[in-house]
Structure formats: C-alpha cells, structure tokens
Enzyme design. Structure first.
Site, mmCIF file in Angstrom:
data_model
loop_
_atom_site.group_PDB
_atom_site.id
_atom_site.type_symbol
_atom_site.label_atom_id
_atom_site.label_comp_id
_atom_site.label_asym_id
_atom_site.label_seq_id
_atom_site.Cartn_x
_atom_site.Cartn_y
_atom_site.Cartn_z
ATOM 1 N N ASN A 1 57.295 42.267 -113.544
ATOM 2 C CA ASN A 1 58.096 43.249 -114.270
ATOM 3 C C ASN A 1 59.012 43.946 -113.264
ATOM 4 O O ASN A 1 58.890 43.741 -112.052
ATOM 5 C CB ASN A 1 57.224 44.227 -115.074
ATOM 6 N N GLU B 1 57.289 45.977 -110.420
ATOM 7 C CA GLU B 1 56.625 45.124 -109.432
ATOM 8 C C GLU B 1 57.641 44.429 -108.537
ATOM 9 O O GLU B 1 57.455 44.352 -107.311
ATOM 10 C CB GLU B 1 55.768 44.074 -110.148
ATOM 11 N N ASP C 1 51.074 39.876 -120.117
ATOM 12 C CA ASP C 1 50.125 38.764 -120.219
ATOM 13 C C ASP C 1 50.537 37.794 -121.320
ATOM 14 O O ASP C 1 50.346 36.581 -121.205
ATOM 15 C CB ASP C 1 48.716 39.299 -120.529
#
Length: 335
Positions: free
Chosen positions: A208, A211, A279
């Site tokens: 993302n 990150e 996820d």
C-alpha cells in the site's frame, strides 16, 4: 475488456496456491452495555458472544478459498483454542491446513477486539488486546515449515508470502520460496508490511502507499514520488510487477517493461470498512496469475475484488458470483 475479466473469474476455480505467512486470529468479544462500574469510571459489559475471524495471512487464505482456489495454508499457530479455531474455520472452507505447524512454546497471534453496544446503538470497539510472541521461530519449527514448503511447492500454480512482521516469513523461507518458484516456473507474490526490500527475486510485489513510502524512506507519496518509489522497489527486487494500492485513488501497476498503469477505484461511494482489503487484492491477483492472466488483467480483477470487500464490515471476503456481477455492472454502467 469485461469478457477477458469474466473468463479469468471462471479460470480461478481450483487453482492451487500456497499462502505462507503470519496467521492471525481476529477475535471479536461482544458485550452489551449494562452499567457503569462502582470500582472505576468504566463500562460494565455483559458478555454477548465471541467470534473468531481469520486475520493477517489467514485472511488472504480465507479470501483465496472463497474465490474458489485450492489453498494450502502455511504458518505457525499455538497449541491453544485460537489456533484450533482458526484451523477449523479454514478447513471448513476447503483449505489444506496440514501446513499450520503447531508450536506449543508460542501463542497463536490473536487480536482481540472488545465490542460494546446498547439496544439501539452501533457497536463500537472499546479496546484491542494483542497477543503474540516477539522471539524468532525456533530452529525445529522453522525446519518443519521449510520441509512442508519443499514437499508441496512443486505442485502449486502460485505462491504468496504474506508477511505481517511477526516472524513466520524468515530469510530461509524467502530464499526457499524464491528458488522453488523459479524451478517450478510459477509466480511468487509478496505482501510485506515492514520488510519488502528483503524479498529479492519475487515475481510480483504488492504494497500500500504507506508501506511503499516507508520502504524508500519517505513519510508519504505524491504523484511524483509514487512513480519513483514503484520503480525503485521493482528494480531493487528485480520483480516483474509492482502493484501499489492507493485507497480512494485506486492502484498503480509498474511492470518490468517500464509501463505504468493507473487503475481507478470501481466504487467511490460505498466504502464501509477497508480492513483486510489488501489481503483480498493479493488473493485475487494471485489466483488470476495462476489462471494465466496478464499482470494488468490480474490487477484489474483484484481492484474489483477490493471494491466489493470495502462495502462489508471487518475482514471480509468476496465470491466469484459477486465478482462477476461487479465486473458486468461496472462495464454496463459505462456504456
């Protein structure tokens, strides 16, 4: 375009994928507000129920299984009720759980959320209690994980490493997975919260924005630094593709040929809860690649899957039927 995505959804069924990572039990403790305590200025809750939901890498497993994949879950759980409940829930979804290695010396990673509400009020999270071991895996448990990967990886169509920073995805696991996927000529996808630059040689990287920014030493990304970050991560890891998810701004895909594609969100109006959407992206993209989709089509399909789960509360999943409906209605509305 819609036809190619719809045919990929049909091809997701029964693709064998291995998901290795930090398996988390998300526990929701429900309580009805009874009164204020006389001991301290706190609410007294009457216990109204308890639910365990797969979280962390187990959420990626749950998503891939719900989409029709034949999923092999690999990770470490404790000899406790949270670990056995997690294995039970995943087994009921058809997941192969032999790769969940039980380590009696460490607890299953649990995130317990105490949820409180009254008769006519919305339930709210009052407190969260996290439980996990901070020590590295012991050598016997790591050896058991590596042995399981070694035995089963050659039969897979794709492999995911879902690294939440809890120590399951060790340097030895990364090396074995990357080498094994090369030998088997299958895609290897990584989603790592804190340590992405350790995954040299993977096929696809999913991050993302936060990150990706941290990986290149920045606090946040704008349109200009996003491109620099995506290319830096791709080049550093020698990856075939990097997918950076950007919340309401959709996703950006960087491929090995230097092509950069922005993929806008499919629904802007109905975002309820973004928990676990990353996820879902990993699960959908991996199954699509396992089914032979291009990186771009796999990313587009993952974008639709994420657009469905953010409409649902908590760590949610989506089905092939919902995915078909979302793709078809999106393209119908555009014409």
């Amino acid at each position: 375009m819609p036809d190619s995505l719809l045919s990929i959804i049909d091809a997701l069924q029964d693709r064998k994928i291995m998901i290795i990572g930090d398996m988390v039990a998300d526990v929701y403790l429900e309580g009805k507000i009874a009164r204020i305590s006389r001991e301290a200025p706190v609410l007294i809750l009457e216990h109204a129920g308890e639910t365990v939901v797969p979280g962390g890498a187990a959420n990626a497993v749950h998503n891939a299984a719900t989409l029709g994949g034949r999923v092999y879950a690999v990770g470490v759980v404790g000899n406790d009720s949270a670990g056995s409940e997690l294995a039970r829930i995943l087994s009921e979804k058809g997941v192969v759980t032999d790769g969940l290695i039980v380590d009696a010396s460490r607890p299953t990673i649990t995130k317990t959320r105490v949820m409180a509400g009254g008769q006519a009020t919305v339930r709210q999270q009052v407190v969260r209690i996290d439980r996990e071991a901070k020590t590295p895996l012991n050598s016997a448990i790591e050896a058991a994980v590596l042995d399981y990967i070694d035995k089963h990886l050659p039969a897979m169509d794709a492999v995911v490493m879902s690294d939440y920073g809890s120590g399951t995805v060790t340097a030895a696991v990364i090396a074995q997975v990357v080498a094994g996927c090369r030998r088997a000529n299958i895609p290897c996808i990584v989603d790592s919260r804190y340590n992405i630059l350790a995954f040299t040689g993977v096929t696809v990287v999913k991050q993302n924005e936060t990150e990706a920014a941290a990986a290149v030493g920045l606090k946040a990304l704008d349109d200009h630094t996003l491109i620099a970050a995506g290319e830096k991560i791709r080049d550093h890891l020698a990856a075939q593709a990097v997918l950076i998810t950007r919340g309401p701004d959709g996703m950006t895909l960087f491929d090995a040929q230097g092509q950069i594609t922005n993929i806008p969100v499919t629904n802007k109006s109905e975002v309820y809860d973004v928990t676990g959407a990353g996820d879902t992206v990993v699960a959908a993209m991996t199954l699509a690649l396992a089914a032979g989709a291009s990186y771009l089509d796999a990313a587009r399909l993952a974008n639709f899957a994420a657009g469905i789960v953010v409409r649902k509360p908590g760590t949610a999943t989506t089905t092939p039927e919902e995915l078909r409906e979302a793709v078809a209605s999106f393209y119908e509305n555009r014409h």
